[in-house]
Design a protein around this motif. Sequence first.
Motif, PDB file in Angstrom:
ATOM      1  N   VAL A 119      38.571  34.251  48.138  1.00 29.60           N
ATOM      2  CA  VAL A 119      37.451  34.919  48.797  1.00 29.60           C
ATOM      3  C   VAL A 119      37.573  36.400  48.509  1.00 29.60           C
ATOM      4  N   VAL A 120      36.568  36.980  47.837  1.00 28.33           N
ATOM      5  CA  VAL A 120      36.626  38.375  47.411  1.00 28.33           C
ATOM      6  C   VAL A 120      35.522  39.154  48.113  1.00 28.33           C
ATOM      7  N   LYS A 121      35.717  40.471  48.183  1.00 23.14           N
ATOM      8  CA  LYS A 121      34.702  41.327  48.805  1.00 23.14           C
ATOM      9  C   LYS A 121      33.548  41.618  47.858  1.00 23.14           C
ATOM     10  N   ASN A 122      33.871  41.860  46.618  1.00 20.96           N
ATOM     11  CA  ASN A 122      32.844  42.179  45.624  1.00 20.96           C
ATOM     12  C   ASN A 122      33.051  41.265  44.422  1.00 20.96           C
ATOM     13  N   LEU A 123      32.091  40.378  44.196  1.00 16.70           N
ATOM     14  CA  LEU A 123      32.225  39.400  43.119  1.00 16.70           C
ATOM     15  C   LEU A 123      32.190  40.068  41.751  1.00 16.70           C
ATOM     16  N   ASP A 124      31.357  41.066  41.586  1.00 18.75           N
ATOM     17  CA  ASP A 124      31.252  41.733  40.287  1.00 18.75           C
ATOM     18  C   ASP A 124      32.554  42.441  39.919  1.00 18.75           C
ATOM     19  N   ALA A 125      33.157  43.129  40.890  1.00 12.64           N
ATOM     20  CA  ALA A 125      34.419  43.822  40.620  1.00 12.64           C
ATOM     21  C   ALA A 125      35.535  42.822  40.331  1.00 12.64           C
ATOM     22  N   ALA A 126      35.576  41.713  41.087  1.00 13.20           N
ATOM     23  CA  ALA A 126      36.602  40.695  40.846  1.00 13.20           C
ATOM     24  C   ALA A 126      36.429  40.047  39.482  1.00 13.20           C
ATOM     25  N   ASP A 127      35.185  39.826  39.075  1.00 11.78           N
ATOM     26  CA  ASP A 127      34.926  39.252  37.752  1.00 11.78           C
ATOM     27  C   ASP A 127      35.460  40.169  36.655  1.00 11.78           C
ATOM     28  N   LYS A 128      35.253  41.459  36.811  1.00 19.21           N
ATOM     29  CA  LYS A 128      35.762  42.408  35.828  1.00 19.21           C
ATOM     30  C   LYS A 128      37.282  42.416  35.792  1.00 19.21           C
ATOM     31  N   GLN A 129      37.926  42.340  36.956  1.00 22.27           N
ATOM     32  CA  GLN A 129      39.395  42.320  36.994  1.00 22.27           C
ATOM     33  C   GLN A 129      39.960  41.047  36.355  1.00 22.27           C
ATOM     34  N   PHE A 170      50.502  35.405  35.237  1.00 23.16           N
ATOM     35  CA  PHE A 170      49.050  35.437  35.379  1.00 23.16           C
ATOM     36  C   PHE A 170      48.628  34.968  36.771  1.00 23.16           C
ATOM     37  N   MET A 171      49.242  33.910  37.271  1.00 20.49           N
ATOM     38  CA  MET A 171      48.921  33.433  38.614  1.00 20.49           C
ATOM     39  C   MET A 171      49.297  34.476  39.671  1.00 20.49           C
ATOM     40  N   SER A 172      50.427  35.129  39.492  1.00 17.94           N
ATOM     41  CA  SER A 172      50.846  36.164  40.442  1.00 17.94           C
ATOM     42  C   SER A 172      49.891  37.351  40.431  1.00 17.94           C
ATOM     43  N   ALA A 173      49.272  37.637  39.297  1.00 22.18           N
ATOM     44  CA  ALA A 173      48.319  38.750  39.224  1.00 22.18           C
ATOM     45  C   ALA A 173      46.949  38.360  39.776  1.00 22.18           C
ATOM     46  N   LEU A 174      46.590  37.075  39.770  1.00 19.75           N
ATOM     47  CA  LEU A 174      45.291  36.650  40.286  1.00 19.75           C
ATOM     48  C   LEU A 174      45.259  36.599  41.808  1.00 19.75           C
TER      49      LEU A 174
END
Length: 340
Positions: A119-129, A170-174
Motif C-alpha cells: 500500500v503506497v501513498k503515491n502510485l506514480d512515485a512508487a512506479d518510478k522507484q 531486490f526484495m529488501s529494497a521493495l
Amino acid sequence: MIPAEPPVRPPAAAARGSARPFFVVFGVTIVLLIVGGVFLATSTKHAFRESFSFVGSAIKPTSASSPPAPDRAAREAAPAGAVFDPLVAAQAPVPVPAGQPKAEPVDRKIVYTAQLDLVVKNLDAADKQVDELLTANGGRLVSSESRGDAGSKRTATFKLEVPAGKFRAFMSALRPLGVPERDKVDSDDLTDEFVDIQIRVKHLKAEEDNLLKLLTERARSVEESLAIRRQMLPIREQIEKAEGRQKYIEAKAAFSTVTLKLREEANYVPPTADPPPTPPTFGDRVAATFGGSWSLLVTVGEWIALVGVAVAPWLPFVVPLAFAGVWVSRRRAGRATPPA
C-alpha cells in the motif's frame, strides 16, 4: 638230544601282543584325520576370503589412490596418546591425497518466486522507484497492468524478473516502498533433477559414441549402416530432449520471478477536464475569412504558374503548328469564296 620246547605264553600276554598293531594303526589314522581336517579348514577359509574379496571388488571397485576412510584417517592423524572420538572424526573433513582433483561444488538450481502486495501513498512515485530498482539490479519487466477508476483506489500489478543472485537484495529494497499487505516467497529446488539429467546425457552420449565407432569401424554393408543409424536415432532424440530440459532449468534458476502489486492509499480523483473554448468574435471571423480567401488566391496563382511552367517546353512545337493550321484554313476559305 631232545630239542627244548618253546616257552608257553600266558593267554593275557598273547592277547596284548595281538592288540598292539591295532592301536598303532588306529593312532596313525586319528593323526592323519586331524592333520587333514586342519588343512581342509585352512584351505576353505582362504578360498572364502578370496571369494568374499572378489565379490566386494565387483560391488565397489577399490583404487590405490582412493582416500582413506574417515575413522582410519583420523586415527592415523591423531597424536600419540590421544583419545579417538568417532563423532568428531565423522565431522572432520576427509583428507584428499596429493595429485587427486577435488570434487567441484554443486551449483544448486533453485527457482525463487515471490508475491509482494504494498500500500503506497503515491502510485506514480512508487512506479518510478520500482523502475529504478529494477534497472539497478539488472532485472527486466515481463508484464504490467494499471487500473484506476474514479472514486476507487488505483492499483498497478507488475511481473518482474531479477537475477537469482540479487533476489534477496531486490526484495529488501521493495518492501520499504509501502506497507506490506502480503509477502510470500516460494522456492523450488531442481538440483536433483538437473544432476540426473547431466548423468543421463553423459551415458546417452557414451552410448552414441559407441554406436558411431561401430558404424565407422565394423559396418561392412549398407544394411548394417542403416541398422546402426536406426539405433542411433532414438538416442539422439533423448539427448536433445534432455539437453532442452537442462537448458530450461538453467534459465529458470538464473532469474527469480517477483509479482508486485501496488495499491494507492487514497481514492483516485481524475484530473478535471479542460474548460470549453470561448466562441470567436466578429473580428476573429473576419480575419479568418480574409485569411482563407487569401490562401485560396495564393493556391490558385501557384497552380496557374505551375501549368505555365509545364506548357513552356511545348511552345516551340505547338506555336508553328498553330500558325500553319491558321494559314491553311484561311487559304482554303479564300478559294472557296466566289468572285464578286
